[in-house]
Design a protein around this motif. Structure first.
Motif, PDB file in Angstrom:
ATOM      1  N   LEU A 246      40.159  29.108  43.378  1.00 37.39           N
ATOM      2  CA  LEU A 246      39.876  30.105  44.405  1.00 37.39           C
ATOM      3  C   LEU A 246      40.096  31.351  43.742  1.00 37.39           C
ATOM      4  O   LEU A 246      39.397  32.401  43.963  1.00 37.39           O
ATOM      5  CB  LEU A 246      41.176  29.874  45.356  1.00 37.39           C
ATOM      6  CG  LEU A 246      41.158  30.567  46.606  1.00 37.39           C
ATOM      7  CD1 LEU A 246      41.940  29.840  47.741  1.00 37.39           C
ATOM      8  CD2 LEU A 246      41.630  32.040  46.577  1.00 37.39           C
ATOM      9  N   ALA A 247      41.111  31.789  42.786  1.00 34.55           N
ATOM     10  CA  ALA A 247      41.397  33.025  42.273  1.00 34.55           C
ATOM     11  C   ALA A 247      40.519  33.471  41.241  1.00 34.55           C
ATOM     12  O   ALA A 247      39.789  34.496  41.452  1.00 34.55           O
ATOM     13  CB  ALA A 247      42.810  33.152  41.518  1.00 34.55           C
TER      14      ALA A 247
ATOM     15  N   GLY B 193      38.873  40.615  44.807  1.00 33.24           N
ATOM     16  CA  GLY B 193      39.787  40.001  44.063  1.00 33.24           C
ATOM     17  C   GLY B 193      40.963  39.236  44.594  1.00 33.24           C
ATOM     18  O   GLY B 193      40.301  38.763  45.609  1.00 33.24           O
ATOM     19  N   ILE B 194      42.297  39.321  44.291  1.00 34.72           N
ATOM     20  CA  ILE B 194      43.245  38.419  44.742  1.00 34.72           C
ATOM     21  C   ILE B 194      44.581  39.072  45.084  1.00 34.72           C
ATOM     22  O   ILE B 194      44.926  40.204  44.425  1.00 34.72           O
ATOM     23  CB  ILE B 194      43.499  37.287  43.922  1.00 34.72           C
ATOM     24  CG1 ILE B 194      43.999  37.724  42.665  1.00 34.72           C
ATOM     25  CG2 ILE B 194      42.300  36.328  43.842  1.00 34.72           C
ATOM     26  CD1 ILE B 194      44.658  36.527  41.884  1.00 34.72           C
ATOM     27  N   ILE B 195      45.186  38.627  45.718  1.00 37.01           N
ATOM     28  CA  ILE B 195      46.770  39.150  46.193  1.00 37.01           C
ATOM     29  C   ILE B 195      47.672  37.637  46.095  1.00 37.01           C
ATOM     30  O   ILE B 195      46.894  36.704  46.667  1.00 37.01           O
ATOM     31  CB  ILE B 195      46.861  39.872  47.396  1.00 37.01           C
ATOM     32  CG1 ILE B 195      46.449  39.137  48.466  1.00 37.01           C
ATOM     33  CG2 ILE B 195      46.219  41.135  47.342  1.00 37.01           C
ATOM     34  CD1 ILE B 195      46.916  39.954  49.907  1.00 37.01           C
ATOM     35  N   THR B 196      48.692  37.707  45.946  1.00 32.01           N
ATOM     36  CA  THR B 196      49.728  36.579  45.857  1.00 32.01           C
ATOM     37  C   THR B 196      50.899  36.900  46.654  1.00 32.01           C
ATOM     38  O   THR B 196      51.912  37.026  46.091  1.00 32.01           O
ATOM     39  CB  THR B 196      49.835  36.230  44.515  1.00 32.01           C
ATOM     40  OG1 THR B 196      50.826  36.978  43.779  1.00 32.01           O
ATOM     41  CG2 THR B 196      49.023  35.840  43.777  1.00 32.01           C
ATOM     42  N   PRO B 197      50.703  36.798  48.013  1.00 37.01           N
ATOM     43  CA  PRO B 197      51.952  36.891  48.768  1.00 37.01           C
ATOM     44  C   PRO B 197      53.003  35.837  48.794  1.00 37.01           C
ATOM     45  O   PRO B 197      52.458  34.878  48.601  1.00 37.01           O
ATOM     46  CB  PRO B 197      51.416  37.203  50.335  1.00 37.01           C
ATOM     47  CG  PRO B 197      50.040  36.440  50.240  1.00 37.01           C
ATOM     48  CD  PRO B 197      49.645  36.596  48.817  1.00 37.01           C
TER      49      PRO B 197
ATOM     50  N   ILE C  50      37.783  36.731  41.664  1.00 39.03           N
ATOM     51  CA  ILE C  50      37.835  38.030  40.595  1.00 39.03           C
ATOM     52  C   ILE C  50      36.527  37.806  40.129  1.00 39.03           C
ATOM     53  O   ILE C  50      35.763  39.181  39.723  1.00 39.03           O
ATOM     54  CB  ILE C  50      38.958  37.577  39.525  1.00 39.03           C
ATOM     55  CG1 ILE C  50      40.391  37.789  40.042  1.00 39.03           C
ATOM     56  CG2 ILE C  50      38.857  38.569  38.451  1.00 39.03           C
ATOM     57  CD1 ILE C  50      41.318  37.303  39.430  1.00 39.03           C
ATOM     58  N   ARG C  51      35.766  36.866  39.641  1.00 38.15           N
ATOM     59  CA  ARG C  51      34.228  36.984  38.948  1.00 38.15           C
ATOM     60  C   ARG C  51      33.225  37.656  39.908  1.00 38.15           C
ATOM     61  O   ARG C  51      32.418  38.479  39.652  1.00 38.15           O
ATOM     62  CB  ARG C  51      33.937  35.551  38.430  1.00 38.15           C
ATOM     63  CG  ARG C  51      35.086  34.947  37.373  1.00 38.15           C
ATOM     64  CD  ARG C  51      34.256  33.781  36.782  1.00 38.15           C
ATOM     65  NE  ARG C  51      34.990  33.274  35.647  1.00 38.15           N
ATOM     66  CZ  ARG C  51      34.913  33.790  34.581  1.00 38.15           C
ATOM     67  NH1 ARG C  51      34.127  34.483  34.154  1.00 38.15           N
ATOM     68  NH2 ARG C  51      35.625  33.110  33.593  1.00 38.15           N
ATOM     69  N   ARG C  52      33.564  37.205  41.128  1.00 38.65           N
ATOM     70  CA  ARG C  52      32.493  37.654  42.376  1.00 38.65           C
ATOM     71  C   ARG C  52      32.757  39.355  42.440  1.00 38.65           C
ATOM     72  O   ARG C  52      31.851  40.111  42.604  1.00 38.65           O
ATOM     73  CB  ARG C  52      32.898  36.966  43.656  1.00 38.65           C
ATOM     74  CG  ARG C  52      31.903  37.428  44.623  1.00 38.65           C
ATOM     75  CD  ARG C  52      31.959  36.856  45.918  1.00 38.65           C
ATOM     76  NE  ARG C  52      33.494  36.750  46.595  1.00 38.65           N
ATOM     77  CZ  ARG C  52      34.131  35.486  46.472  1.00 38.65           C
ATOM     78  NH1 ARG C  52      33.792  34.521  46.009  1.00 38.65           N
ATOM     79  NH2 ARG C  52      35.476  35.874  47.041  1.00 38.65           N
ATOM     80  N   ALA C  53      34.253  39.527  42.496  1.00 38.63           N
ATOM     81  CA  ALA C  53      34.434  41.032  42.627  1.00 38.63           C
ATOM     82  C   ALA C  53      33.988  41.815  41.401  1.00 38.63           C
ATOM     83  O   ALA C  53      33.321  43.005  41.635  1.00 38.63           O
ATOM     84  CB  ALA C  53      35.927  41.197  42.741  1.00 38.63           C
TER      85      ALA C  53
ATOM     86  N   ALA D 207      38.093  38.990  49.630  1.00 40.02           N
ATOM     87  CA  ALA D 207      36.728  39.235  50.350  1.00 40.02           C
ATOM     88  C   ALA D 207      36.672  38.262  51.369  1.00 40.02           C
ATOM     89  O   ALA D 207      36.049  38.385  52.481  1.00 40.02           O
ATOM     90  CB  ALA D 207      35.641  39.128  49.152  1.00 40.02           C
ATOM     91  N   SER D 208      36.949  37.079  51.393  1.00 46.54           N
ATOM     92  CA  SER D 208      36.764  35.921  52.151  1.00 46.54           C
ATOM     93  C   SER D 208      37.901  35.381  52.755  1.00 46.54           C
ATOM     94  O   SER D 208      37.873  35.091  53.986  1.00 46.54           O
ATOM     95  CB  SER D 208      36.475  34.629  51.462  1.00 46.54           C
ATOM     96  OG  SER D 208      37.444  34.011  50.678  1.00 46.54           O
TER      97      SER D 208
END
Length: 174
Positions: free
Chosen positions: A84-85, A33-37, A89-92, A54-55
């Motif tokens: 990117l996001a 998934g994603i994070i948004t620091p 998410i789709r891959r996750a 993941a990447s």
């Protein structure tokens, strides 16, 4: 199950999501998934990145200097959400045991594709742990498998333990 974590700015939503991610990874679960620091320059918040868990790929989500739709003083780079996001998410959804989305908020929701992808995740059977902006929470459909937790600095640890118990019951992790 969908675990949504909300609270006021600075309440510890992202910290909570990070702790839960660490816990799940420590238990051997794959997480994507994603994070948004936030991005700080000279001690002040300048903007936000989006990071594919993941990447490790990163992109600038929003900044005080970015052209694009405005949320407060930040211009939002909708393209980075779409490029990117959304793929992260789709891959996750296909490859991981748990999806992390930190955060579902006004900046991220400027992307139509992100909104569509979040709807797909909410309708799926995959475990989701997401930080959700308090003003965004009302727009997420109420479903039986959604659990909402409100964090604040005083009860952060209690909320964390309640979620760990819930995850243990849900996945038989204990």
């Amino acid at each position: 199950m969908k675990i949504l974590i909300t609270g006021r700015p600075g309440s510890g939503k992202s910290t909570m999501v990070g702790r839960l991610r660490d816990y799940l990874e420590g238990m051997g679960f794959s997480v994507g998934g994603i994070i948004t620091p936030e991005v700080r320059v000279g001690g002040s918040r300048w903007g936000f990145e989006v990071v594919d868990i993941a990447s490790g790929r990163r992109g600038l989500l929003a900044s005080v200097e970015t052209e694009g739709p405005r949320i407060g003083r930040y211009g939002v780079n909708v393209g980075v959400m779409d490029e990117l996001a959304v793929p992260a998410i789709r891959r996750a959804m296909l490859e991981d045991d748990c999806i992390i989305i930190d955060e579902i908020g006004p900046m991220e929701l400027k992307s139509r594709e992100f909104r569509r992808t979040v709807d797909e995740v909410l309708s799926s059977d995959v475990l989701l742990i997401a930080a959700v902006h308090r003003k965004t929470l009302q727009s997420i459909k109420k479903r039986e498998d959604i659990r909402v937790f409100v964090v604040d600095p005083e009860k952060r640890d209690r909320v964390y333990l309640r979620i760990i118990d819930l995850l243990g019951d849900y996945h038989g992790m204990r």
